[in-house]
Design an enzyme around this catalytic site. Sequence first.
Site, short mmCIF file in Angstrom:
data_model
loop_
_atom_site.label_atom_id
_atom_site.label_comp_id
_atom_site.label_asym_id
_atom_site.label_seq_id
_atom_site.Cartn_x
_atom_site.Cartn_y
_atom_site.Cartn_z
N GLN A 1 -0.42 8.10 4.23
CA GLN A 1 -0.69 7.00 5.14
C GLN A 1 0.62 6.59 5.82
O GLN A 1 1.62 6.35 5.15
CB GLN A 1 -1.28 5.81 4.40
CG GLN A 1 -1.67 4.66 5.30
CD GLN A 1 -2.22 3.49 4.53
OE1 GLN A 1 -1.48 2.81 3.83
NE2 GLN A 1 -3.52 3.25 4.67
N TYR B 1 -0.51 -4.88 11.47
CA TYR B 1 0.70 -4.06 11.60
C TYR B 1 0.88 -3.58 13.04
O TYR B 1 0.07 -3.89 13.91
CB TYR B 1 0.69 -2.91 10.60
CG TYR B 1 0.74 -3.39 9.16
CD1 TYR B 1 1.70 -4.31 8.75
CD2 TYR B 1 -0.19 -2.97 8.23
CE1 TYR B 1 1.75 -4.77 7.44
CE2 TYR B 1 -0.15 -3.42 6.91
CZ TYR B 1 0.82 -4.33 6.53
OH TYR B 1 0.87 -4.79 5.25
#
Length: 104
Positions: free
Chosen positions: A4, A85
């Site tokens: 990720q 994010y």
Amino acid sequence: MYIQLMHAGRMSHPDNTPQHRQPVDPSANAPGVPMFTKAGMQNAPVPRELSVEEIQTTIDDFRKAVACAIEARADGVEIHVANGYLVHQFISENANTRTDEYGG
């Protein structure tokens, strides 16, 4: 194995980075939330707006990271675009107030 990738963008604090770097954002908009730091809870600072050149470099950094994951024989790669994010900041009206090709 899946890898990720993420970039915290404005969801960071200088006290949480080795070089005490200022957080970055599509625009200079503070998230308005407290952050956990070694010194305790502190308000997230106003981030520095990324330049067009820095945005292009960040995109290239993601490309390089994906290439490294493929070379390392990862079964898959996920780019984390949720939870406020950096990528999420670019598609959020409250974070991205740019008027150039990366705005809107």
